[in-house]
Design an enzyme around this catalytic site. Structure first.
Site, mmCIF file in Angstrom:
data_model
loop_
_atom_site.group_PDB
_atom_site.id
_atom_site.type_symbol
_atom_site.label_atom_id
_atom_site.label_comp_id
_atom_site.label_asym_id
_atom_site.label_seq_id
_atom_site.Cartn_x
_atom_site.Cartn_y
_atom_site.Cartn_z
ATOM 1 N N ASN A 1 15.781 32.224 76.378
ATOM 2 C CA ASN A 1 15.697 33.098 77.552
ATOM 3 C C ASN A 1 15.179 32.257 78.707
ATOM 4 O OD1 ASN A 1 15.130 34.994 79.495
ATOM 5 N ND2 ASN A 1 13.487 36.005 78.343
ATOM 6 N N TRP A 2 16.067 31.991 79.659
ATOM 7 C CA TRP A 2 15.686 31.106 80.767
ATOM 8 C C TRP A 2 14.914 31.829 81.866
ATOM 9 C CZ3 TRP A 2 20.743 27.682 81.465
ATOM 10 C CH2 TRP A 2 20.796 26.767 80.401
ATOM 11 N N GLU B 1 8.596 41.401 80.067
ATOM 12 C CA GLU B 1 8.422 41.227 81.512
ATOM 13 C C GLU B 1 9.103 42.367 82.276
ATOM 14 O OE1 GLU B 1 9.738 37.157 81.508
ATOM 15 O OE2 GLU B 1 7.925 36.655 80.384
ATOM 16 N N GLU C 1 8.305 40.268 70.254
ATOM 17 C CA GLU C 1 7.620 39.335 71.149
ATOM 18 C C GLU C 1 6.278 39.920 71.546
ATOM 19 O OE1 GLU C 1 10.600 36.545 73.195
ATOM 20 O OE2 GLU C 1 10.523 38.364 74.392
ATOM 21 N N GLY D 1 11.341 30.971 75.262
ATOM 22 C CA GLY D 1 11.300 30.946 76.716
ATOM 23 C C GLY D 1 11.206 29.511 77.217
ATOM 24 N N GLY D 2 10.005 29.107 77.607
ATOM 25 C CA GLY D 2 9.791 27.803 78.245
ATOM 26 C C GLY D 2 10.433 26.622 77.526
HETATM 27 P P1 13P Z 1 7.743 31.649 75.961
HETATM 28 O O1 13P Z 1 8.488 30.962 74.832
HETATM 29 O O2 13P Z 1 7.775 30.871 77.237
HETATM 30 O O3 13P Z 1 6.385 32.088 75.531
HETATM 31 O O4 13P Z 1 8.580 32.992 76.278
HETATM 32 C C1 13P Z 1 8.917 33.833 75.249
HETATM 33 C C2 13P Z 1 9.845 34.871 75.763
HETATM 34 O O5 13P Z 1 9.451 35.732 76.515
HETATM 35 C C3 13P Z 1 11.256 34.796 75.374
HETATM 36 O O6 13P Z 1 11.954 35.941 75.754
#
Ligand code: 13P
Length: 245
Positions: free
Chosen positions: A8-9, A93, A161, A228-229
């Site tokens: 997920n970018w 989010e 998550e 994510g990151g």
């Molecule tokens: P991170 O891997 O940056 O914690 O993000 C997780 C996420 O929200 C993937 O949808």
């Protein structure tokens, strides 16, 4: 079932940067189902750049109506027409920064299925909810909001998550992930039956990195990861995918 490794970018990566990612990312030899969620503006560039290379591309959000006066929104039908295979729905989010409700998440799941997209429904508790011992209650409520929209035959995915693990460097332990995934699986069994429940991949997300991916992917009931990151860098996304079976 193949494990799913999804990136997920979020609000990162331009179209040009997406093309550079695709040029640098080597999917050969990876056994996992690979999936990327760029922004809508980078979607076309990425979809073209990865076409035929075993990587599917999805959208991060959809509206529940198919068209109309909804400035700034994108419909499931438009995403499908652009080549999207999947839609993230109810990411934390969206829920916590943009006020998305369980009811809206349910409507978006219906819209995705109407358009032939595979919904990836995100659920997860906040730190306060975890501290109060409410993990099972919260994620069961969140999943119940979409169970009326799916049947035993529906192709969809769930991503667990925990909000406190997203972008924080804090990761759920493999045992935490397994416990939450078992809660979700039990609910799926109750509502869809055992065979159908087993066919729904449940992904873990929250600070997944090359250094912790293997132990999370090896945990019982973890059918993949939503990253994510660490999905923004082709080498680290590949290293995570290498840990998948
Ligand atoms: P991170 O891997 O940056 O914690 O993000 C997780 C996420 O929200 C993937 O949808």
């Amino acid at each position: 079932m193949k494990q799913v490794v999804a990136g997920n970018w979020k609000m990162n990566v331009t179209a040009t940067e997406a093309e550079a990612f695709a040029a640098a990312f080597e999917p050969q030899g990876l056994g996992a189902e690979l999936l990327l969620f760029p922004t809508a503006l980078a979607f076309g560039a990425l979809a073209r750049a990865v076409a035929g290379r075993g990587i599917e591309v999805g959208v991060q959000n959809i509206h529940w109506e198919s068209s109309g006066a909804f400035t700034g929104e994108i419909s499931a039908e438009q995403a499908a027409a652009a080549g999207a295979s999947h839609a993230l729905i109810g990411h934390s989010e969206r829920r916590h920064l943009f006020g998305e409700t369980d009811e809206e998440v349910g409507r978006k799941v219906s819209a995705a299925l109407r358009a032939g997209l595979t919904p990836v429904v995100c659920v997860g508790e906040t730190l306060d909810e975890r501290k109060a011992g409410r993990v099972d209650e919260v994620i069961t409520r969140q999943i119940d909001a979409v169970l009326g929209m799916v049947s035993a035959e529906t192709r969809w995915r769930i991503a667990y998550e925990p909000v406190w693990a997203i972008g924080t460097g804090e990761t759920a332990t493999p045992d935490d992930a397994t416990a939450a995934h078992r809660t979700l699986r039990t609910r799926l069994v109750e509502r869809l039956g055992g065979g159908a429940a087993q066919a729904v991949p449940i992904l873990y997300g929250g600070s997944v990195k090359p250094g912790n991916a293997a132990e999370l992917l090896a945990a019982p009931e973890v059918d993949g990861v939503l990253v994510g990151g660490a999905s923004l860098d082709p080498a680290s996304f590949r290293a995570i995918a290498e840990a998948a079976g």
